[in-house]
Scaffold this active site. Structure first.
Site: not given
Ligand code: NAD
Length: 484
Positions: A150, A248, A282, A462
């Protein structure tokens, strides 16, 4: 065709398994490049390179490491327009946002932690006249950094910068949906004279490259930002290795408007906190809780604002709402709105794909900003993260009720509240279950303060010294005072 290559040991390299993923432009739905579909072998090469570079990098002075990180910040800054364009094509976000928020913040992240590398964090404690305790803060080693789509370069540099500043070497994996600016960062790090192996960037899917990082026995810490269910899986995989873990995760943040709020300011900001980046931040306030006495005015203002947001080609300077990240995510958002209707919600605006778009974007993944009322707090729409341009508005009568409603989900990332009453602001802030509470503002970030969530929004913090603590191991040396 554009190629996204891995950066391993100071070189741009293809994946060893010869596998590639499609790179799709969200605004058009067309393939415009290919991405290294790396696996465990590539992660292994990256870990070996990072291990090889660790001794020299970790023993460099903080000031030399800081200079190196500043040079990378200079390179990102010098390429700001180019990187903003790449981010917008890769992600679908409006170019105005990439240029004003994403890339400048990447520069700031790098510069902030380049400065943080200068501080000596050694602590000393005298145990009477018996002993001197010296607490060293030593780098953890090779660390794994995994980021979402995002805010691609923004969130990746938010991890890379403190990890490097603390003296670690890095194996990073950006989202496979938005890898382009990370790949460019890898190239820029080589041009900026980073020692080979200090910053390795491996591209690929979560189950393949991501899993190989999390389960790699010689990667000592994992800093992850992404969805809550992925975070739970990562925690399970990392636990038997006793890795340090920072998670996060998702949010379902309340945005509370009390009856004494400065409504002009609250509504201008609430329009942003609802729909900025198509609601894919997020920290977006997806649940608007409003005192019943001002409910009608709030609804009218938000619906009018949402209808007036200009949806269009993200590369157009005047666009305010770009495309969602993928067709599957757009379909997920649409199905969440359908289920809101089934739950009895009233969709006041949006709730559909835009009927007309510029030619180039006809097959893009767009969805109109959507405002829903008439749902109680237990409705699925108010419980689960949608992560799109969808907000609900729900009334409350008493302060206590607003607090209960705010805390009614399993998430606890952030909250906003709007009131002119400072005592109430403090009272309510103390009781909201969230890592950050904004009072009469939203998304104001001072990089020195802790950032993160409680409950299912994450573990750890963080930002500032919290990040430097995460990326170091404390070691206590207890030295007895010699008896004289
Ligand atoms: P996601 O969990 O699908 O993917 C995030 C990352 O994890 C990607 O690089 C993905 O390739 C990797 N990943 C997926 N499966 C994995 C596994 N089994 N092992 C290791 N890595 C793996 O999330 P997304 O769809 O990319 O992002 C959206 C989500 O992120 C939303 O839920 C949002 O709220 C959250 N988010 C949180 C914050 C925060 O600071 N808390 C900030 C931004 C986004």
């Amino acid at each position: 065709m554009n190629q996204v290559l891995n950066t391993i040991n100071g070189q741009q390299v293809e994946p060893t398994n010869g596998q590639w993923l499609q790179n799709i432009e969200p605004a058009t739905g067309s393939e415009y490049g290919r991405i290294a579909g790396s696996g465990a072998d590539d992660v292994n090469l990256a870990v070996e390179a990072a291990e090889g570079a660790f001794s020299a990098w970790s023993s460099m002075s903080g000031s030399d490491r800081g200079d190196c990180i500043h040079r990378l910040a200079d390179a990102v800054e010098a390429n700001l327009d180019d990187l903003a364009r790449l981010e917008t094509i890769d992600n679908g976000k409006p170019i105005s946002l990439s240029r004003s928020l994403d890339i400048p913040r990447a520069v700031t992240n790098l510069r902030f932690f380049a400065e943080a590398s200068l501080a000596d964090r050694t602590e000393e404690y005298e145990t009477g006249d018996v002993a001197l305790n010296t607490v060293l803060r030593q780098p953890v080693g090779v660390v794994g950094l995994i980021s979402p789509w995002n805010l691609p370069l923004y969130l990746l540099t938010w991890k890379i910068a403190p990890a490097l500043a603390a003296g670690n070497t890095v194996v990073a994996k950006p989202s496979e949906l938005t890898p382009v600016t990370a790949a460019r960062l890898g190239e820029l790090s080589i041009e900026a004279g980073f020692p080979a192996g200090v910053l390795n960037i491996v591209h690929g899917t979560g189950p393949s490259a991501g899993e190989a990082i999390v389960s790699h026995p010689r990667i000592k810490a994992i800093s992850f930002t992404g969805g809550t269910s992925t975070g739970a899986h990562i925690a399970e995989t990392a636990a038997p290795h006793f890795k340090k873990l920072s998670l996060e995760l998702g949010g379902k943040n309340p945005n509370i408007l009390f009856e004494d709020a400065d409504l002009e300011s609250a509504m201008a900001t609430s329009l942003r906190s609802s729909f900025a980046n198509q609601g894919q931040i997020c920290l977006c306030g997806s649940r608007i809780l409003v005192h019943r006495s001002i409910q009608e005015r709030v609804i009218e203002s938000l619906v009018e604002g949402a209808r007036n947001l200009k949806i269009g080609d993200p590369l157009d300077e005047s666009t305010q709402q770009g495309a969602l990240i993928s067709s599957s995510h757009r379909d997920k958002v649409a199905s969440c709105v359908d289920s809101a209707r089934e739950e009895g919600g009233e969709v006041l605006c949006g709730g559909r794909c835009p009927p007309s778009l510029p030619d180039r974007c006809e097959n893009g993944y767009f969805y109109e900003p959507t405002v829903i009322t008439g749902l109680d707090m237990e409705a699925k729409t108010n419980m689960e993260e949608i992560f799109g341009p969808v907000v609900t508005i729900s009334p409350f009568d008493e302060e206590e009720e607003a607090i209960d409603m705010a805390n009614a989900t399993r998430y606890g990332l952030s909250a906003s509240l709007w009131t002119r009453d400072e005592a109430r602001a403090r009272r309510v802030s103390e009781r909201i279950e969230a890592g950050t509470v904004w009072v009469n503002c939203w998304l104001l970030r001072d990089l020195r303060v802790p950032f993160g969530g409680v409950k299912h929004s994450g573990v750890g913090r963080e930002g500032g010294e919290e990040a430097m603590r995460f990326f170091t191991e404390p070691k206590t040396i207890c030295q007895a005072r010699s008896a004289t």
